[in-house]
Write a protein that holds these residues in place. Structure first.
Motif, PDB file in Angstrom:
ATOM      1  N   ARG A 219      18.589  50.249  34.876  1.00  0.00           N
ATOM      2  CA  ARG A 219      19.503  49.693  34.196  1.00  0.00           C
ATOM      3  C   ARG A 219      20.371  48.671  34.853  1.00  0.00           C
ATOM      4  O   ARG A 219      20.987  47.627  34.440  1.00  0.00           O
ATOM      5  N   PRO A 220      21.038  49.191  36.121  1.00  0.00           N
ATOM      6  CA  PRO A 220      22.180  48.403  36.803  1.00  0.00           C
ATOM      7  C   PRO A 220      21.425  47.004  37.222  1.00  0.00           C
ATOM      8  O   PRO A 220      22.308  45.921  37.314  1.00  0.00           O
ATOM      9  N   ALA A 221      20.093  46.962  37.301  1.00  0.00           N
ATOM     10  CA  ALA A 221      19.673  45.631  37.932  1.00  0.00           C
ATOM     11  C   ALA A 221      19.732  44.587  36.641  1.00  0.00           C
ATOM     12  O   ALA A 221      20.153  43.423  36.745  1.00  0.00           O
ATOM     13  N   PHE A 222      20.002  44.990  35.250  1.00  0.00           N
ATOM     14  CA  PHE A 222      20.171  44.172  34.236  1.00  0.00           C
ATOM     15  C   PHE A 222      21.531  44.125  33.901  1.00  0.00           C
ATOM     16  O   PHE A 222      21.944  43.011  33.327  1.00  0.00           O
TER      17      PHE A 222
ATOM     18  N   TRP B 173      18.700  38.140  24.832  1.00  0.00           N
ATOM     19  CA  TRP B 173      19.755  39.414  24.553  1.00  0.00           C
ATOM     20  C   TRP B 173      18.950  40.234  23.754  1.00  0.00           C
ATOM     21  O   TRP B 173      18.948  41.517  24.057  1.00  0.00           O
ATOM     22  N   LEU B 174      17.820  39.877  22.850  1.00  0.00           N
ATOM     23  CA  LEU B 174      17.135  40.968  21.898  1.00  0.00           C
ATOM     24  C   LEU B 174      16.314  41.564  23.013  1.00  0.00           C
ATOM     25  O   LEU B 174      15.990  42.974  22.811  1.00  0.00           O
ATOM     26  N   ALA B 175      15.497  40.803  23.700  1.00  0.00           N
ATOM     27  CA  ALA B 175      14.557  41.697  24.627  1.00  0.00           C
ATOM     28  C   ALA B 175      15.236  42.624  25.534  1.00  0.00           C
ATOM     29  O   ALA B 175      14.654  43.640  25.797  1.00  0.00           O
ATOM     30  N   LEU B 176      16.536  42.306  26.047  1.00  0.00           N
ATOM     31  CA  LEU B 176      17.143  43.484  26.661  1.00  0.00           C
ATOM     32  C   LEU B 176      17.394  44.539  26.128  1.00  0.00           C
ATOM     33  O   LEU B 176      17.450  45.680  26.435  1.00  0.00           O
TER      34      LEU B 176
ATOM     35  N   ASP C  34      25.923  41.213  35.970  1.00  0.00           N
ATOM     36  CA  ASP C  34      25.828  39.660  35.488  1.00  0.00           C
ATOM     37  C   ASP C  34      24.900  39.311  34.551  1.00  0.00           C
ATOM     38  O   ASP C  34      24.224  38.280  34.491  1.00  0.00           O
ATOM     39  N   GLU C  35      24.630  40.374  33.583  1.00  0.00           N
ATOM     40  CA  GLU C  35      23.542  40.066  32.472  1.00  0.00           C
ATOM     41  C   GLU C  35      24.061  38.849  31.628  1.00  0.00           C
ATOM     42  O   GLU C  35      23.299  38.057  31.341  1.00  0.00           O
TER      43      GLU C  35
END
Length: 411
Positions: free
Chosen positions: A377-380, A229-232, A383-384
């Motif tokens: 951003r959409p790649a992340f 979560w923090l890395a994203l 379904d993040e």
């Protein structure tokens, strides 16, 4: 407290292993999560039992549409792509293949519709007819291109071309997100080591204090979840540089290196997607190809009528009005059939004239931070929660193994 210190002295290898194993958990869960975004390309598993397909290839159509919207709405349009082609230069580049094609088409049509009449003509007369048609060809090419440029959307669907290519080639779709976010994915994996180690230090204290077998799996799950979560968050936030605690300065990693991303992204799109070959292929064989044929037929028949203005009444009398219309239509069909191989001769010029790479790079520099973020951003976002959950589950599982390891070492 004395008891805790004695236990630490007695089992110090066990305690020292905790932050190290937590760091490993952090790293491994990140690598697995990143891989699950892109692999496997196709669904792997035995239905109806659970299986997996990479998030990006699984949602290829949606991902491609999002990437395409950013590309074509904010960076480049069909008009920009085609308007840079100079009709005069195109006609000049096509001169040699065009003359050869016209020669063949003229002789084919003559043999097809009036073989006896054509064969009875002296060679000099046949050559004169061919040369007259050849002289008209560059005008036809320029007229067709000018017609396309005046209403490019009627014959060229840029969005459709981009989406079609990306959905058909999921590996290429993966590469767009992977190339644009190369450094960010490396950061995610490496950050797992740091975050995991820090959480492992807390885990070490919690184990010494509580000595509960639940400490390891809970902290393992926490390491996997929190570090993901923090890395994203750190990749995209904050959008502008911000100082924390008066010392630590940070800007979302992706936004911080936008110049580098723009160069890589522009290069990839220009080399793999919006290429002269793909553009010409989309115009000639895409869903709007019938409209192009109408343009070609209109220009070809105009040229034929111009060349046969004096002899046309005689030709209509000889072959019939309907037959004459068939000849004009047949010429247009043959021109369309030869277009792909003929237009291949202008690809080098088209690549230079369109200048897709530099156009994309320049336009990307003009994007707002929010618009720029949408490049990957959409790649992340898709379904993040799955990726974070997978990190937590893997961390929990490794924590359970860690309990067994610690207990064995303790004994």
């Amino acid at each position: 407290m004395t008891e805790i210190l004695e236990d630490f002295q007695r089992n110090w290898p066990v305690y020292l292993s905790m932050p190290l194993i937590a760091a490993l958990i952090g790293y491994v869960t990140k690598v697995v999560a990143i891989r699950m975004m892109f692999r496997p390309i196709e669904y792997t598993g035995i239905r109806p039992f659970p299986g997996w397909q990479g998030i990006v290839p699984r949602k290829a159509a949606r991902m491609a549409a999002i990437a395409c919207d950013t590309m074509t709405d904010r960076l480049i349009s069909a008009g920009e792509v085609v308007s840079r082609l100079d009709p005069e230069r195109v006609a000049k580049e096509l001169e040699r293949p065009l003359l050869a094609a016209v020669d063949e088409i003229t002789r084919e049509i003559a043999h097809e519709y009036e073989p006896g009449l054509w064969d009875s003509l002296p060679p000099q007369v046949r050559d004169l007819v061919v040369r007259r048609v050849q002289a008209e060809a560059p005008k036809v090419v320029k007229a067709i291109l000018a017609n396309i440029q005046s209403d490019v959307d009627s014959v060229f669907d840029l969005k459709g071309m981009v989406v079609t290519n990306l959905v058909r080639d999921k590996e290429l779709l993966n590469r767009i997100f992977q190339e644009a976010g190369r450094r960010e994915f490396q950061f995610i994996a490496r950050s797992g080591i740091v975050f995991g180690f820090v959480i492992g230090l807390v885990q070490m204290v919690a184990w010494a204090t509580l000595r509960s077998p639940w400490v390891m799996p809970i902290f393992g799950g926490l390491t996997g979840w929190f570090s993901d979560w923090l890395a994203l968050k750190m990749i995209f936030q904050p959008r502008e540089p911000k100082r924390y605690l008066g010392v630590f300065r940070w800007q979302g990693l992706f936004l911080k290196r936008r110049k580098e991303v723009a160069a890589d992204y522009g290069e990839l799109i220009a080399k793999e997607i919006i290429t002269p070959h793909n553009v010409l292929e989309a115009v000639l064989r895409g869903p709007l190809a019938d409209r192009l044929f109408a343009v070609v037929e209109r220009q070809v028949t105009t040229a034929l009528d111009r060349q046969t203005r004096i002899a046309r009444p005689l030709m209509v009398l000889t072959v019939g009005s309907r037959r004459y219309q068939e000849i004009r239509h047949s010429v247009a069909e043959k021109v369309m059939r030869r277009m792909p191989e003929t237009l291949a001769f202008i690809e080098d010029y088209a690549e230079e004239a369109m200048d897709i790479r530099n156009t994309l790079v320049q336009k990307m520099q003009e994007l707002t931070a929010e618009e720029f973020e949408q490049l990957i951003r959409p790649a992340f976002q898709q379904d993040e929660w799955i990726l974070i959950t997978v990190g937590a589950v893997l961390g929990f599982a490794v924590g359970e193994l860690q309990v067994l390891l610690v207990e064995n070492l303790a004994h």
